[in-house]
Design a protein around this motif. Sequence first.
Motif, PDB file in Angstrom:
ATOM      1  N   ALA A 163       0.830  -1.213   0.000  1.00 15.47           N
ATOM      2  CA  ALA A 163       0.000   0.000   0.000  1.00 15.47           C
ATOM      3  C   ALA A 163       0.861   1.257   0.000  1.00 15.47           C
ATOM      4  CB  ALA A 163      -0.924  -0.007   1.217  1.00 15.47           C
ATOM      5  N   LEU A 164       1.959   1.247   0.752  1.00 12.48           N
ATOM      6  CA  LEU A 164       2.860   2.401   0.767  1.00 12.48           C
ATOM      7  C   LEU A 164       3.411   2.681  -0.627  1.00 12.48           C
ATOM      8  CD1 LEU A 164       4.980   1.867   4.030  1.00 12.48           C
ATOM      9  CD2 LEU A 164       3.358   3.718   3.577  1.00 12.48           C
ATOM     10  N   ALA A 166       2.040   1.868  -3.524  1.00 10.24           N
ATOM     11  CA  ALA A 166       0.957   2.365  -4.376  1.00 10.24           C
ATOM     12  C   ALA A 166       0.654   3.827  -4.089  1.00 10.24           C
ATOM     13  CB  ALA A 166      -0.294   1.514  -4.167  1.00 10.24           C
ATOM     14  N   GLN A 167       0.536   4.171  -2.824  1.00 10.49           N
ATOM     15  CA  GLN A 167       0.197   5.544  -2.452  1.00 10.49           C
ATOM     16  C   GLN A 167       1.274   6.523  -2.901  1.00 10.49           C
ATOM     17  OE1 GLN A 167      -0.327   4.935   1.744  1.00 10.49           O
ATOM     18  NE2 GLN A 167      -2.148   3.653   1.431  1.00 10.49           N
ATOM     19  N   HIS A 168       2.524   6.105  -2.807  1.00 12.61           N
ATOM     20  CA  HIS A 168       3.620   6.977  -3.243  1.00 12.61           C
ATOM     21  C   HIS A 168       3.557   7.208  -4.754  1.00 12.61           C
ATOM     22  CE1 HIS A 168       7.519   8.816  -3.612  1.00 12.61           C
ATOM     23  NE2 HIS A 168       7.984   7.815  -4.341  1.00 12.61           N
ATOM     24  N   LEU A 170       0.985   6.865  -6.779  1.00 12.94           N
ATOM     25  CA  LEU A 170      -0.212   7.634  -7.114  1.00 12.94           C
ATOM     26  C   LEU A 170      -0.012   9.124  -6.805  1.00 12.94           C
ATOM     27  CD1 LEU A 170      -2.923   5.194  -5.712  1.00 12.94           C
ATOM     28  CD2 LEU A 170      -2.607   5.795  -8.126  1.00 12.94           C
ATOM     29  N   SER A 171       0.676   9.415  -5.702  1.00  9.62           N
ATOM     30  CA  SER A 171       0.907  10.820  -5.327  1.00  9.62           C
ATOM     31  C   SER A 171       1.799  11.528  -6.338  1.00  9.62           C
ATOM     32  CB  SER A 171       1.538  10.897  -3.934  1.00  9.62           C
ATOM     33  OG  SER A 171       2.903  10.493  -3.955  1.00  9.62           O
ATOM     34  N   SER A 199      -4.892  -0.323  -2.589  1.00  8.61           N
ATOM     35  CA  SER A 199      -4.694   1.131  -2.607  1.00  8.61           C
ATOM     36  C   SER A 199      -4.923   1.709  -3.991  1.00  8.61           C
ATOM     37  CB  SER A 199      -3.288   1.477  -2.110  1.00  8.61           C
ATOM     38  OG  SER A 199      -3.192   1.299  -0.723  1.00  8.61           O
ATOM     39  N   LEU A 200      -4.528   0.982  -5.017  1.00  7.29           N
ATOM     40  CA  LEU A 200      -4.792   1.449  -6.380  1.00  7.29           C
ATOM     41  C   LEU A 200      -6.291   1.516  -6.633  1.00  7.29           C
ATOM     42  CD1 LEU A 200      -2.121  -0.460  -8.533  1.00  7.29           C
ATOM     43  CD2 LEU A 200      -2.040   1.908  -7.731  1.00  7.29           C
ATOM     44  N   GLU A 202      -8.729   1.866  -4.524  1.00  8.07           N
ATOM     45  CA  GLU A 202      -9.357   2.961  -3.781  1.00  8.07           C
ATOM     46  C   GLU A 202      -9.178   4.302  -4.484  1.00  8.07           C
ATOM     47  OE1 GLU A 202      -7.492   2.588  -0.013  1.00  8.07           O
ATOM     48  OE2 GLU A 202      -8.856   1.010   0.712  1.00  8.07           O
ATOM     49  N   ALA A 203      -8.152   4.400  -5.331  1.00  5.03           N
ATOM     50  CA  ALA A 203      -7.907   5.621  -6.092  1.00  5.03           C
ATOM     51  C   ALA A 203      -8.494   5.541  -7.502  1.00  5.03           C
ATOM     52  CB  ALA A 203      -6.408   5.895  -6.177  1.00  5.03           C
TER      53      ALA A 203
END
Length: 332
Positions: A163-164, A166-168, A170-171, A199-200, A202-203
Motif C-alpha cells: 500500500a505504501l 501504491a500511495q507513493h 499515485l501521489s 490502494s490502487l 481505492e484511487a
Amino acid sequence: MATIKDVARQAGVSYTTVSHVLNKTRPVSVDARDRVLAAVEALAYVPSALARSLRSNATGSIGLIIPNNTNPYFSEVARGIEDSCYAAGYSVILCNSDDDPAKQRDYLNVLLTKRCDGLIVATLAQTDGELLRKMKVPTVLLDRAPKDMAIDLVAVDNAAGGALAAQHLLSLGRRRIACIAGPQSLDISAERIAGLRKSLSEAGVLLQDDMLAYADFTSAGGYAAARALLTAPMRPDAIFCCNDLMAIGALRAAAERGIEVPEALSVVGFDDIDLARFVHPPLTSVAQNTRRLGQLTAQCLLDRIADPGRPVQRQTIMPELHVRGSTVRAPA
C-alpha cells in the motif's frame, strides 16, 4: 546453579527484563538494571555458553534456515540474528534451503533439531507445518507461519508495504502502474500485491492483468520480467517490484531500452537492502529494517528458550517508505 528466573525473582522484574539487561537488546530503566545486576552478582548467575552446556542436552547453538544467503535481504537479517545470539553466548549454524522444500525438510528433520537449543526458520515451506508441530526444540518463524499453528512469529506487514508503494506512486501522478511479484506460491508476495491492488483500487486505478508479472526474487528474474513489461504496446510509467533485487534488474532493463528513470519510468523496490542506496539512480524502497528484524527474531527465540511455557508471540513490524532518486512526479 541460579537460573534467569531466579535472577528475575530476586530483582523483582520479569525474566525478559533480565535478558534485555544482560544482552543489551532493549532500553531498561536505571533502577531495574541496577537491581538485575545486583541479583546476578548475589546469585553468581553465569549467562554463558559454558553454563548452558551444563543443562541436559544444551549445545550453546542456534539453528537458522534461510532460503538464500546470496540475497542481501536474508544476509542482513541473518547478521542481526547472529549479533544478538552471539551477545547471548550462542553460536549460529546457518543453513541455506535454496527455496527447496525437500532440502528445508532435511535440515528440520535431521541436522538442526538434533544439534541446536533453538531454531529460526525464514519463509517456512507450507508443507512443513506438520513437521514443526512434532518438534520439541524451541522454534521461531520469520516472515510467515501456518495460520492454524500456535508458534512464535516475527513478520513484516507486507500488505501495508504494498500500500505504501501504491500511495507513493499515485501521489506522483503515476497511473499505468505495473508490478513484478515474487513466486506465486509465496504468501509474502501475494500480500504485497494485495496491498498494492487495494490502494490502487481505492484511487480508481486497476492493476491490469498484463501489468502483473511474476519472477523469482532475483535481479535476473526482475530484469526478464521488466523487459517484457517495457516492450508491451502500452508500457507502464511505474513499476513496483516485490523486492529490491528485482527492482535492480528492472533498472537495468529500462537502461538498455533507453527509458529514463525516474522521469519516464519510476521504480519502487521492497526490503531496502544496503545496495539500494548505491545503484543509479538510488532506489526508492519499502524498508523492513532488516538488521532490527533479525534482532527481534533472535530475542523472541532467546525468550522462548528461557521460558518454554510462555504464551505464543506474534510480532508484526510496520514497514516504512524510503524515497530516493528512482521515483519522481510524472511529467505533465
